[in-house]
Design a protein around this motif. Sequence first.
Motif, PDB file in Angstrom:
ATOM      1  N   ALA A   1       0.965  -1.663   0.224  1.00 16.34           N
ATOM      2  CA  ALA A   1      -0.205  -0.234  -0.095  1.00 16.34           C
ATOM      3  C   ALA A   1       0.544   1.075  -0.115  1.00 16.34           C
ATOM      4  N   GLY A   2       1.140   2.272  -0.647  1.00 16.28           N
ATOM      5  CA  GLY A   2       1.225   4.094  -1.060  1.00 16.28           C
ATOM      6  C   GLY A   2       2.404   3.271  -1.675  1.00 16.28           C
TER       7      GLY A   2
ATOM      8  N   GLY B   1      -8.169  -2.183  -0.774  1.00 19.32           N
ATOM      9  CA  GLY B   1      -8.325  -0.432  -0.677  1.00 19.32           C
ATOM     10  C   GLY B   1      -7.450   0.550  -2.286  1.00 19.32           C
ATOM     11  N   GLU B   2      -7.703   1.695  -1.308  1.00 20.86           N
ATOM     12  CA  GLU B   2      -7.484   2.992  -1.931  1.00 20.86           C
ATOM     13  C   GLU B   2      -6.084   3.367  -2.217  1.00 20.86           C
ATOM     14  N   ASP B   3      -4.980   2.419  -1.543  1.00 18.68           N
ATOM     15  CA  ASP B   3      -4.057   2.763  -1.119  1.00 18.68           C
ATOM     16  C   ASP B   3      -3.071   1.985  -2.038  1.00 18.68           C
TER      17      ASP B   3
ATOM     18  N   THR C   1     -13.560   0.715  -1.286  1.00 18.24           N
ATOM     19  CA  THR C   1     -13.641   2.028   0.660  1.00 18.24           C
ATOM     20  C   THR C   1     -14.165   0.068   0.903  1.00 18.24           C
TER      21      THR C   1
ATOM     22  N   ARG D   1      -9.907  -1.300   4.583  1.00 16.31           N
ATOM     23  CA  ARG D   1      -9.307   0.016   4.892  1.00 16.31           C
ATOM     24  C   ARG D   1      -8.639   0.068   3.638  1.00 16.31           C
ATOM     25  N   ARG D   2      -7.898   1.542   3.893  1.00 13.10           N
ATOM     26  CA  ARG D   2      -7.008   2.095   2.899  1.00 13.10           C
ATOM     27  C   ARG D   2      -5.820   1.711   2.388  1.00 13.10           C
ATOM     28  N   ASN D   3      -5.251   0.413   3.305  1.00 10.78           N
ATOM     29  CA  ASN D   3      -4.035  -0.148   3.424  1.00 10.78           C
ATOM     30  C   ASN D   3      -4.514  -1.447   3.494  1.00 10.78           C
TER      31      ASN D   3
END
Length: 193
Positions: free
Chosen positions: A42-43, A87-89, A125, A158-160
């Motif tokens: 993530a990220g 998730g979003e990341d 999400t 969750r995002r991660n």
Amino acid sequence: MSLVEVRKYKLDLEESWHEGGPRLDKPLRVAVSSAVVKNPFAGRYEPDLLPFMAELRALGMELATRAVAALGGAQAVQAYGKAALVGEDGELEHGAVWHEAGGWAMRELLGEPKAIVPSAKSIGTLGTRLIIPLSHLHAAYVRSHFGAAEMTIWDGPRRNEIVFGLAMATGGRIHARVGGLAEKDVVGNDGLR
């Protein structure tokens, strides 16, 4: 340290007796077994996703085992599918690692069926609904088994995180009557017929 860190498991089981027509003698049962996993990438961009995919085989076997047990054993399963919700990341490719890991596990437990395992993947999400396509596990041309199952986690991903899921069903659509190859006529040698 393992790349696969599970936060939670979920098992959904639905039983349908009819869709307005005659009541079935036995219900159509659909199981969705899923897990919410921390996304180790993530990220950030990771060029090599293969170690993550390899470690996910154990998770695939866990989820497949749970779904098969919920449906009464491998002999009861006629349709299958898989899904990943990132998730979003994360990126969509982080969910694509599930193609091999999730598909392999179901094939292993279900006696090496030949038909392709249909799949869905998306970015989402908390509470995102993802519809998992289903098809016959031995023959892709069995129209009656083109179906769907829903995978939803109220607090994920969750995002991660990534939600990985496997879906299985004990039959095709209730009151299917639009033709095509009948389940009873499947040979199952090439994955098509």
